[in-house]
Design a protein around this motif. Structure first.
Motif, PDB file in Angstrom:
ATOM      1  N   ASP A 309       0.682  -1.405  -0.335  1.00 26.71           N
ATOM      2  CA  ASP A 309      -0.158   0.112  -0.291  1.00 26.71           C
ATOM      3  C   ASP A 309       1.026   1.290  -0.317  1.00 26.71           C
ATOM      4  N   PHE A 310       1.901   1.165   0.206  1.00 24.88           N
ATOM      5  CA  PHE A 310       2.462   2.021  -0.530  1.00 24.88           C
ATOM      6  C   PHE A 310       3.194   3.304   0.983  1.00 24.88           C
ATOM      7  N   LEU A 311       2.580   2.510   2.430  1.00 21.87           N
ATOM      8  CA  LEU A 311       2.505   3.789   3.492  1.00 21.87           C
ATOM      9  C   LEU A 311       3.343   2.538   4.583  1.00 21.87           C
ATOM     10  N   PRO A 312       3.978   3.336   5.539  1.00 25.33           N
ATOM     11  CA  PRO A 312       5.279   3.353   6.780  1.00 25.33           C
ATOM     12  C   PRO A 312       4.604   1.814   6.942  1.00 25.33           C
ATOM     13  N   LEU A 313       5.721   1.559   7.601  1.00 25.41           N
ATOM     14  CA  LEU A 313       5.605   0.370   8.735  1.00 25.41           C
ATOM     15  C   LEU A 313       5.962   0.792   9.809  1.00 25.41           C
ATOM     16  N   ALA A 314       5.289   1.815  10.795  1.00 25.41           N
ATOM     17  CA  ALA A 314       5.068   2.408  12.503  1.00 25.41           C
ATOM     18  C   ALA A 314       4.530   2.427  13.473  1.00 25.41           C
ATOM     19  N   GLY A 315       4.840   1.501  14.617  1.00 27.08           N
ATOM     20  CA  GLY A 315       3.675   0.991  14.913  1.00 27.08           C
ATOM     21  C   GLY A 315       4.520  -0.453  15.932  1.00 27.08           C
ATOM     22  N   ALA A 316       4.036  -0.983  16.377  1.00 17.53           N
ATOM     23  CA  ALA A 316       4.028  -2.245  16.858  1.00 17.53           C
ATOM     24  C   ALA A 316       4.467  -3.656  15.967  1.00 17.53           C
ATOM     25  N   MET A 317       5.192  -3.942  16.843  1.00 18.75           N
ATOM     26  CA  MET A 317       5.333  -5.926  15.293  1.00 18.75           C
ATOM     27  C   MET A 317       4.056  -6.624  16.270  1.00 18.75           C
ATOM     28  N   PRO A 318       3.198  -6.169  14.942  1.00 11.43           N
ATOM     29  CA  PRO A 318       2.073  -8.030  15.031  1.00 11.43           C
ATOM     30  C   PRO A 318       3.135  -9.104  15.794  1.00 11.43           C
ATOM     31  N   GLY A 319       2.700  -9.929  17.614  1.00 12.36           N
ATOM     32  CA  GLY A 319       2.651 -10.655  17.848  1.00 12.36           C
ATOM     33  C   GLY A 319       3.735 -10.999  18.575  1.00 12.36           C
ATOM     34  N   GLU A 351       1.259   9.501  23.353  1.00 10.09           N
ATOM     35  CA  GLU A 351      -0.163   9.688  22.584  1.00 10.09           C
ATOM     36  C   GLU A 351       1.032  10.459  21.549  1.00 10.09           C
ATOM     37  N   PRO A 352       1.195  10.004  20.301  1.00  8.69           N
ATOM     38  CA  PRO A 352       1.716  10.987  19.067  1.00  8.69           C
ATOM     39  C   PRO A 352       0.671  11.239  18.786  1.00  8.69           C
ATOM     40  N   GLU A 353       1.232  13.054  18.316  1.00  9.56           N
ATOM     41  CA  GLU A 353       0.692  14.106  18.168  1.00  9.56           C
ATOM     42  C   GLU A 353      -0.041  13.462  16.471  1.00  9.56           C
ATOM     43  N   LEU A 354       0.809  12.576  15.777  1.00  6.46           N
ATOM     44  CA  LEU A 354      -0.325  11.934  14.332  1.00  6.46           C
ATOM     45  C   LEU A 354       0.150  11.228  14.543  1.00  6.46           C
ATOM     46  N   PRO A 355      -1.578  10.235  13.729  1.00  6.26           N
ATOM     47  CA  PRO A 355      -1.064   8.352  13.400  1.00  6.26           C
ATOM     48  C   PRO A 355       0.073   7.716  13.105  1.00  6.26           C
ATOM     49  N   LEU A 356       0.402   6.519  13.864  1.00  8.96           N
ATOM     50  CA  LEU A 356       1.054   5.856  12.984  1.00  8.96           C
ATOM     51  C   LEU A 356      -0.105   5.107  12.445  1.00  8.96           C
ATOM     52  N   PHE A 357       1.451   4.204  11.514  1.00  8.23           N
ATOM     53  CA  PHE A 357       0.838   3.012  10.464  1.00  8.23           C
ATOM     54  C   PHE A 357       0.805   1.675  10.460  1.00  8.23           C
ATOM     55  N   ASP A 358      -0.370   0.835  11.736  1.00 10.09           N
ATOM     56  CA  ASP A 358       0.258  -0.434  12.363  1.00 10.09           C
ATOM     57  C   ASP A 358       1.014  -0.834  11.342  1.00 10.09           C
ATOM     58  N   PRO A 359       1.802  -2.086  11.153  1.00  4.89           N
ATOM     59  CA  PRO A 359       2.113  -2.800  10.654  1.00  4.89           C
ATOM     60  C   PRO A 359       1.484  -4.755  10.254  1.00  4.89           C
ATOM     61  N   GLY A 360       0.958  -4.213  11.237  1.00  4.50           N
ATOM     62  CA  GLY A 360      -0.305  -5.719  11.631  1.00  4.50           C
ATOM     63  C   GLY A 360      -1.351  -5.634  10.760  1.00  4.50           C
ATOM     64  N   ARG A 361      -1.531  -4.218   9.820  1.00  5.84           N
ATOM     65  CA  ARG A 361      -2.973  -4.875   9.199  1.00  5.84           C
ATOM     66  C   ARG A 361      -2.193  -5.333   7.820  1.00  5.84           C
ATOM     67  N   PHE A 362      -1.084  -5.918   7.504  1.00 10.31           N
ATOM     68  CA  PHE A 362      -1.277  -7.237   6.544  1.00 10.31           C
ATOM     69  C   PHE A 362      -0.809  -9.063   6.789  1.00 10.31           C
ATOM     70  N   ASN A 363      -1.545  -8.290   8.886  1.00 15.93           N
ATOM     71  CA  ASN A 363      -1.496 -10.143   9.165  1.00 15.93           C
ATOM     72  C   ASN A 363      -0.790 -10.932   9.287  1.00 15.93           C
ATOM     73  N   SER A 364       0.844  -9.945   9.364  1.00 17.45           N
ATOM     74  CA  SER A 364       1.796 -10.934   9.098  1.00 17.45           C
ATOM     75  C   SER A 364       2.675 -11.989   9.341  1.00 17.45           C
ATOM     76  N   VAL A 365       1.842 -12.262  10.675  1.00 14.29           N
ATOM     77  CA  VAL A 365       2.498 -12.775  11.728  1.00 14.29           C
ATOM     78  C   VAL A 365       2.512 -14.582  10.720  1.00 14.29           C
ATOM     79  N   ALA A 366       4.331 -15.242  10.788  1.00 11.57           N
ATOM     80  CA  ALA A 366       4.514 -15.960  10.372  1.00 11.57           C
ATOM     81  C   ALA A 366       5.039 -17.284  11.414  1.00 11.57           C
ATOM     82  N   ALA A 367       4.243 -18.041  11.309  1.00 10.75           N
ATOM     83  CA  ALA A 367       4.331 -19.147  12.227  1.00 10.75           C
ATOM     84  C   ALA A 367       5.541 -20.081  12.534  1.00 10.75           C
ATOM     85  N   ALA A 368       5.970 -20.093  14.166  1.00 10.45           N
ATOM     86  CA  ALA A 368       7.334 -20.105  14.583  1.00 10.45           C
ATOM     87  C   ALA A 368       7.632 -20.886  13.855  1.00 10.45           C
ATOM     88  N   ALA A 369       8.958 -20.796  13.707  1.00  6.53           N
ATOM     89  CA  ALA A 369       9.447 -21.857  13.248  1.00  6.53           C
ATOM     90  C   ALA A 369       9.784 -23.069  13.944  1.00  6.53           C
TER      91      ALA A 369
END
Length: 369
Positions: A309-319, A351-369
């Motif tokens: 989506d060409f937007l940043p990854l800026a926030g908590a790492m999912p999982g 609380e940031p003055e502008l919103p961040l860009f949640d990296p979890g929007r891609f549902n990117s948690v992979a199965a643990a090895a």
């Protein structure tokens, strides 16, 4: 035990580490080469609001202000120039694109106006006759991106950040107390929190923690001419975004625009693609025909990472509790000083003055090895 381990010494990582340290944390910053030697130090240094996506304009406006105030914020001059900027259209189709894109950016807060080509040539007489329409932003400009590492290093040292340059990450793991990092040199470090801000290498590092990110890497070419007579006082761009052009104080002309070369981030290999190189130069010469008589001294490639989506990854790492991401920021040189402060505010519990860009929007948690 550090309060935070930050991986990546570009604008994103250095800015986050600096803000965390100034917020009272004990911070270590690691970079596989050196501060500002990646994308943050090899980009064209253009601080143009006209080429930013409308959704990122508020961040770019604040980032430009940070570069303008760099001497106070970082203690080192980055050769900031507010020159004003022109973006050109050479065909009717490009003029339509220019008007649509600039309307969005103006609505988002960029102070710009659409102007006739004759007025653009009155501002910059070297602009060629093929220009049909232009937009003008008085606060566009540039800084010396090669000064990025030097500027942040001075500020980080003054803030008490522990720096480890020239050493990459061999392994990362989550522990009961936080995170354990083993460097390629064999040195080990522990931290309660982790920030991955490693640009094109962020995907590989996230995989060490079982997280898959849909990152794509681009290989942007930049060229510089010999010293020539003064042709341009402003930054000059193209409606498609495929040109950035500026003349430095020493007379050299810096030519960019995102034309692609080839590369391998892991091996550190890059290669110029001749046909793309020539297209970039032809577009520059269409904008400023007097460039045709100048010689190119050097060309190089910088890595740029993005997600679908060409937007940043800026926030908590999912999982992964207490891990954070800051990467894939298009126009990151301009936006970096702002968005890194916003992420640091969140990590510090604010609380940031502008919103961040949640990296979890891609549902990117992979199965643990």
């Amino acid at each position: 035990m550090f309060d935070a381990l930050v991986v990546g010494g570009g604008v994103m990582g250095a800015g986050t580490a600096l803000a965390l340290a100034r917020g009272g944390m004990r911070v270590m910053l690691l970079d596989r080469k050196g501060l500002g030697t990646g994308a943050s130090g090899v980009n064209a240094g253009t601080l143009s609001l006209q080429i930013k996506r409308a959704s990122l304009v508020p961040y770019a406006l604040r980032g430009r202000e940070r570069w303008a105030d760099a001497h106070r914020l970082l203690g080192v001059d980055v050769n900031y120039h507010m020159t004003g900027g022109l973006t050109l259209a050479f065909t009717d189709a490009e003029a339509t694109i220019l008007e649509a894109r600039m309307a969005e950016r103006k609505a988002a807060g960029v102070p710009l106006e659409i102007i006739p080509a004759d007025r653009a040539r009155a501002m910059e007489p070297a602009i060629g006759p093929r220009a049909l329409l232009a937009s003008y932003c008085p606060i566009d400009g540039y800084a010396d991106s090669t000064a990025t590492g030097r500027a942040y290093r001075a500020a980080l040292v003054a803030a008490g950040v522990t720096l480890l340059e020239g050493d990459g990450v061999a392994a990362l793991e989550r522990t009961g107390a936080g995170f354990a990092l083993r460097a390629e040199s064999g040195a080990g470090f522990e931290g309660r929190r982790l920030v991955l801000a490693a640009g094109a290498w962020t995907q590989r590092l996230a995989r060490m923690l079982g997280v898959e990110l849909p990152i794509v890497v681009r290989f942007n070419m930049v060229s510089v001419t010999e010293r020539i007579r003064r042709l341009a006082t402003m930054t000059i761009g193209h409606a498609t975004g495929l040109l950035t052009l500026k003349q430095s104080d020493n007379g050299t002309m810096l030519i960019g625009g995102g034309w692609q070369g080839r590369g391998d981030p892991e091996r550190g290999e890059t290669a110029i693609v001749p046909e793309n190189f020539l297209m970039n130069l032809r577009l520059a010469a269409t904008a400023v025909p007097a460039l045709r008589g100048s010689r190119i001294v050097r060309s190089w490639i910088g890595y740029e990472a993005h997600v679908p989506d060409f937007l940043p990854l800026a926030g908590a790492m999912p999982g992964v509790p207490d891990a954070w991401l800051l990467a894939c920021v298009r126009g990151g040189y301009t936006i970096g000083p702002c968005i890194s402060e916003l992420l640091a505010t969140r990590i510090l519990g604010g609380e940031p003055e502008l919103p961040l860009f949640d990296p979890g929007r891609f549902n990117s948690v992979a199965a643990a090895a």
